[in-house]
Design an enzyme around this catalytic site. Structure first.
Site, mmCIF file in Angstrom:
data_model
loop_
_atom_site.group_PDB
_atom_site.id
_atom_site.type_symbol
_atom_site.label_atom_id
_atom_site.label_comp_id
_atom_site.label_asym_id
_atom_site.label_seq_id
_atom_site.Cartn_x
_atom_site.Cartn_y
_atom_site.Cartn_z
ATOM 1 N N GLY A 127 0.831 -1.214 0.000
ATOM 2 C CA GLY A 127 0.000 0.000 0.000
ATOM 3 C C GLY A 127 0.853 1.246 0.000
ATOM 4 N N GLY A 185 21.016 16.543 -28.857
ATOM 5 C CA GLY A 185 20.517 16.806 -27.503
ATOM 6 C C GLY A 185 21.246 15.975 -26.471
HETATM 7 C C1 HXC Z 1 -3.431 -5.418 10.762
HETATM 8 C C2 HXC Z 1 -2.191 -7.098 9.862
HETATM 9 C C3 HXC Z 1 -2.014 -6.370 8.663
HETATM 10 C C4 HXC Z 1 -2.616 -5.081 8.607
HETATM 11 C C5 HXC Z 1 -0.951 -8.214 8.466
HETATM 12 N N1 HXC Z 1 -1.511 -8.214 9.680
HETATM 13 N N2 HXC Z 1 -1.265 -7.075 7.821
HETATM 14 N N3 HXC Z 1 -2.876 -6.625 10.889
HETATM 15 N N4 HXC Z 1 -3.293 -4.653 9.681
HETATM 16 N N5 HXC Z 1 -2.446 -4.291 7.540
HETATM 17 C C6 HXC Z 1 -1.376 -9.246 10.712
HETATM 18 C C7 HXC Z 1 -2.024 -10.560 10.339
HETATM 19 O O1 HXC Z 1 -3.380 -10.525 10.682
HETATM 20 C C8 HXC Z 1 -1.227 -11.512 11.207
HETATM 21 O O2 HXC Z 1 -1.701 -11.406 12.522
HETATM 22 C C9 HXC Z 1 0.161 -10.925 11.201
HETATM 23 O O3 HXC Z 1 0.015 -9.548 10.833
HETATM 24 C C10 HXC Z 1 1.081 -11.579 10.197
HETATM 25 O O4 HXC Z 1 0.418 -11.594 8.927
HETATM 26 P P1 HXC Z 1 0.295 -12.927 8.061
HETATM 27 O O5 HXC Z 1 -0.704 -12.617 7.021
HETATM 28 O O6 HXC Z 1 0.093 -14.089 8.918
HETATM 29 O O7 HXC Z 1 1.759 -13.025 7.440
HETATM 30 P P2 HXC Z 1 2.181 -13.399 5.976
HETATM 31 O O8 HXC Z 1 1.507 -14.640 5.518
HETATM 32 O O9 HXC Z 1 3.668 -13.421 5.981
HETATM 33 O O10 HXC Z 1 1.681 -12.206 5.054
HETATM 34 C C11 HXC Z 1 2.145 -10.904 5.249
HETATM 35 C C12 HXC Z 1 1.386 -9.890 4.382
HETATM 36 C C13 HXC Z 1 -0.149 -10.097 4.570
HETATM 37 C C14 HXC Z 1 1.781 -10.134 2.911
HETATM 38 C C15 HXC Z 1 1.846 -8.515 4.776
HETATM 39 O O11 HXC Z 1 -0.426 -10.146 5.968
HETATM 40 C C16 HXC Z 1 -0.910 -8.999 3.954
HETATM 41 O O12 HXC Z 1 -1.154 -9.015 2.753
HETATM 42 N N6 HXC Z 1 -1.354 -8.052 4.786
HETATM 43 C C17 HXC Z 1 -2.163 -6.955 4.309
HETATM 44 C C18 HXC Z 1 -1.323 -5.936 3.599
HETATM 45 C C19 HXC Z 1 -2.121 -4.712 3.323
HETATM 46 O O13 HXC Z 1 -2.977 -4.698 2.447
HETATM 47 N N7 HXC Z 1 -1.888 -3.648 4.149
HETATM 48 C C20 HXC Z 1 -2.592 -2.445 4.101
HETATM 49 C C21 HXC Z 1 -2.012 -1.656 2.957
HETATM 50 S S1 HXC Z 1 -2.734 -0.095 2.837
HETATM 51 P P3 HXC Z 1 -1.710 -12.650 13.517
HETATM 52 O O14 HXC Z 1 -2.334 -12.095 14.756
HETATM 53 O O15 HXC Z 1 -2.485 -13.708 12.843
HETATM 54 O O16 HXC Z 1 -0.287 -13.018 13.681
HETATM 55 C C22 HXC Z 1 -1.666 0.880 3.572
HETATM 56 C C23 HXC Z 1 -2.109 2.269 3.540
HETATM 57 C C24 HXC Z 1 -0.968 3.189 3.801
HETATM 58 O O17 HXC Z 1 -0.654 0.498 4.045
HETATM 59 C C25 HXC Z 1 -1.381 4.520 3.331
HETATM 60 C C26 HXC Z 1 -0.269 5.484 3.379
HETATM 61 C C27 HXC Z 1 -0.557 6.620 2.458
#
Ligand code: HXC
Length: 515
Positions: A170, A405
């Site tokens: 993100g 250029g």
């Molecule tokens: C809350 C989150 C999280 C999130 C992961 N976790 N992402 N919790 N908010 N954004 C938690 C999971 O629930 C899990 O908790 C632990 O972190 C580890 O994640 P896993 O999925 O088990 O690990 P993995 O399989 O290695 O995958 C990692 C990952 C995936 C690829 C990062 O978790 C994922 O796709 N997360 C979402 C990414 C995302 O879309 N983020 C938001 C982006 S928007 P537990 O308790 O089970 O251990 C953004 C906006 C920013 O960032 C804006 C700025 C301008």
């Protein structure tokens, strides 16, 4: 009782050291990743790390978050030394709620960045994070904004380096993108604005994490990654090597290193690197390796826009930034990506007092609808802007073709370049002979009895008259035509002569680079 208080304190300290707990540490290792603390140990001089905000936690209660409090709150921050030089750092801790960014996490990171700016030392970010912590919503988003704001405040004041070792999703990708250098670890790091799931939903495209935002994709295609590391160990080596070439901040010069390479070393073989036939390719890096101290060249963006080469070397112990056309790729023509790559590099060098050496052999800007429609005018002019803007010592050597250029853009005299040299093999013209004759003598050739013979004669005449450095030298646009063998000593003497260069421009808020 004091002893109870100490016990309590030690208990908290132990707990903080365990981040998200043994299970999560194990799971991190099973994913083939080191923990944030192990990474810090790998990066910093032994025993030099001092942590800040180790006992910080979030203060959030929605979604049962009060039951998910961990000391550190998903990021470890502090300061320490790398080869004796101070740095501040932050390392996302994936074992705590996936290293997600909370309000507190952002406060910790920006606090470290503030310190780094105030004391004037580099800041290193180690990324392994699920991005914005979903439960904290707006607080987390605002946290990212604050980090971006601090990235901008630090830009050009202290070097900012990103080691991307895990996910970075993100908006979280934009902070690394605002730093000076990004190192991604192959097969572990991914960076994307929208992940494969969203891509599939919106566009129906099936793409893997690695293909979409892995290290190789970003090193070759997007240019987001300046380096690809084979593993976390090599990643930290890249950080250390980078730091060895650059200063602590914008008020200092880069470190001077005793290299014991003779400043007067000649290389009579240099001329043999370039083929007699200027249409044949050769590897510009061979020339660079010959010139720099001990033949050590630290290339940046090696896999991206390979038609231009950029990187650091040393000349008599002093860091120089080198920008060079690469005839092995696209004949060394300038296109959109190479213009962006070189412009950003020149701007980095200028921010941090690193002289720029430019080696020229280019037939021009890349023609074609693809380039024109994608904005070669907009992007190509960034290179011009960057050279004009740079006030560090600038030295250019024309080795082969310098046409149109692209001659201008590659550090020509009137972009404010201090010393312009040419090898006797240089060809400086508006166009290559063939193209020039086709335009100037089109009608004459068309109506000739033997058009081919006339064309050949005209091309030969043009080549003899203009495809050399002497016309430019007669106007002072080239300061000196040099024996290729003497390139290294000539550069070193010029750098010494320019070491105290001062150039003041009219104060302004900032220029408006054509982004
Ligand atoms: C809350 C989150 C999280 C999130 C992961 N976790 N992402 N919790 N908010 N954004 C938690 C999971 O629930 C899990 O908790 C632990 O972190 C580890 O994640 P896993 O999925 O088990 O690990 P993995 O399989 O290695 O995958 C990692 C990952 C995936 C690829 C990062 O978790 C994922 O796709 N997360 C979402 C990414 C995302 O879309 N983020 C938001 C982006 S928007 P537990 O308790 O089970 O251990 C953004 C906006 C920013 O960032 C804006 C700025 C301008």
């Amino acid at each position: 009782m004091h002893s109870d208080k100490i016990k309590n304190f030690l208990h908290k300290k132990r707990e903080a050291n365990q981040s998200g707990g043994q299970d999560k540490i194990l799971s991190q290792h099973e994913k083939g990743k080191l923990t944030a603390r192990e990474r810090i140990d790998l990066l910093l001089d032994e025993g030099s790390f001092t942590e800040i905000d180790a006992l910080a936690t979030h203060h959030y209660h929605e979604f049962d978050m009060q039951d998910k409090k961990f000391f550190g709150d998903g990021v470890i921050t502090g300061y320490g030394n790398i080869n004796g030089r101070q740095v501040f750092l932050f390392a996302y801790d994936f074992t705590v709620l996936g290293g997600t960014l909370s309000e507190m996490g952002a406060k910790k990171i920006t606090k470290a960045m503030d310190h780094a700016v105030r004391v004037g030392c580099p800041v290193i970010g180690i990324i392994d994070s699920g991005g914005a912590r979903i439960q904290e919503g707006i607080l987390s988003l605002d946290g990212f904004s604050d980090i971006f704001y601090h990235n901008q405040l630090a830009s050009g004041v202290i070097p900012q380096i990103t080691a991307s070792i895990g996910p970075s999703a993100g908006g979280a990708v934009y902070s690394p993108a605002m730093t000076d250098f990004v190192i991604m670890v192959d097969k572990l790091a991914t960076m994307f604005v929208t992940g494969p799931e969203v891509v599939k939903t919106v566009l129906g495209e099936e793409v893997s994490f690695d293909e979409l935002g892995g290290a190789m994709s970003h090193a070759k295609n997007s240019g987001v990654a300046h380096f690809v590391a084979k593993n976390e160990y090599q990643c930290m080596d890249y950080v250390k090597t980078l730091l060895s070439y650059i200063p602590q901040n914008n008020t200092e010069g880069p470190p001077i290193v005793l290299t014991n390479d003779d400043p007067n070393r000649l290389d009579s073989n240099l001329i043999n690197i370039i083929p007699e036939n200027s249409l044949q390719p050769y590897d510009m890096k061979e020339i660079i390796y010959s010139i720099v101290d001990n033949h050590v060249f630290f290339e940046i963006h090696e896999l991206f826009a390979q038609n231009i080469v950029v990187g650091f070397g040393r000349l008599n112990g002093r860091t120089v930034g080198i920008v060079a056309n690469q005839p092995m790729s696209l004949a060394g023509a300038l296109d959109i990506d190479s213009s962006n790559k070189a412009a950003r590099f020149v701007r980095f060098c200028d921010c941090f007092n690193i002289p720029v050496i430019t080696l020229v052999d280019t037939p021009g800007y890349m023609p074609g609808t693809n380039q024109e429609h994608s904005g070669i005018i907009r992007h190509g002019s960034k290179l011009l802007y960057a050279y004009c803007e740079a006030t560090v010592p600038k030295i250019t050597i024309i080795i082969g073709k310098a046409y149109g250029g692209a001659y201008i853009a590659m550090g020509s005299k009137n972009l404010g370049t201090d010393m312009n040299y040419a090898w006797p093999t240089a060809q400086i013209a508006v166009l290559g002979s063939e193209a020039a004759v086709k335009i100037m003598n089109r009608k004459e050739i068309a109506s000739a009895k033997d058009p081919e013979a006339l064309k050949k004669q005209l091309v030969d005449n043009f080549t003899e008259k203009f495809a050399n450095p002497y016309v430019a030298a007669s106007y002072g646009t080239i300061d000196s035509v040099i024996d290729p063998a003497e390139t290294r000593p000539v550069l070193i003497r010029a750098l010494e002569a320019l070491a105290n260069k001062r150039e003041k421009r009219i104060p302004r808020k900032h220029g408006n680079i054509n982004l």
